[in-house]
Design a protein around this motif. Structure first.
Motif: not given
Length: 61
Positions: A20-21, A25-31, A35-40, A42-46
């Motif tokens: 996911c990281e 960081y290596n592909r373009y995605y709409p904002s 945001m959804a990926m960053m949330n996911y 965060s959930v994975l890290q927890t």
């Protein structure tokens, strides 16, 4: 949860987190997708921290 199951869960979560990281960081995605990926992430890290903590706790018992 057995030690073997716990180790498998940790391995899967680590691989998912790395993938996911990398994608974030290596592909373009709409904002909104970013945001959804960053949330996911965060959930994975927890979840990973929880499993690692449980693994440490089980080794001390």
């Amino acid at each position: 949860m057995s030690a073997e199951e716990l180790n498998k869960m940790i391995a899967v979560k680590k691989m998912d987190l790395e993938e996911c990281e990398f994608e974030l960081y290596n592909r373009y995605y709409p904002s909104i997708v970013r945001m959804a990926m960053m949330n996911y992430i965060s959930v994975l890290q927890t979840q990973l921290e929880k499993y690692i903590h449980e693994q440490i706790k089980n080794k001390h018992i």
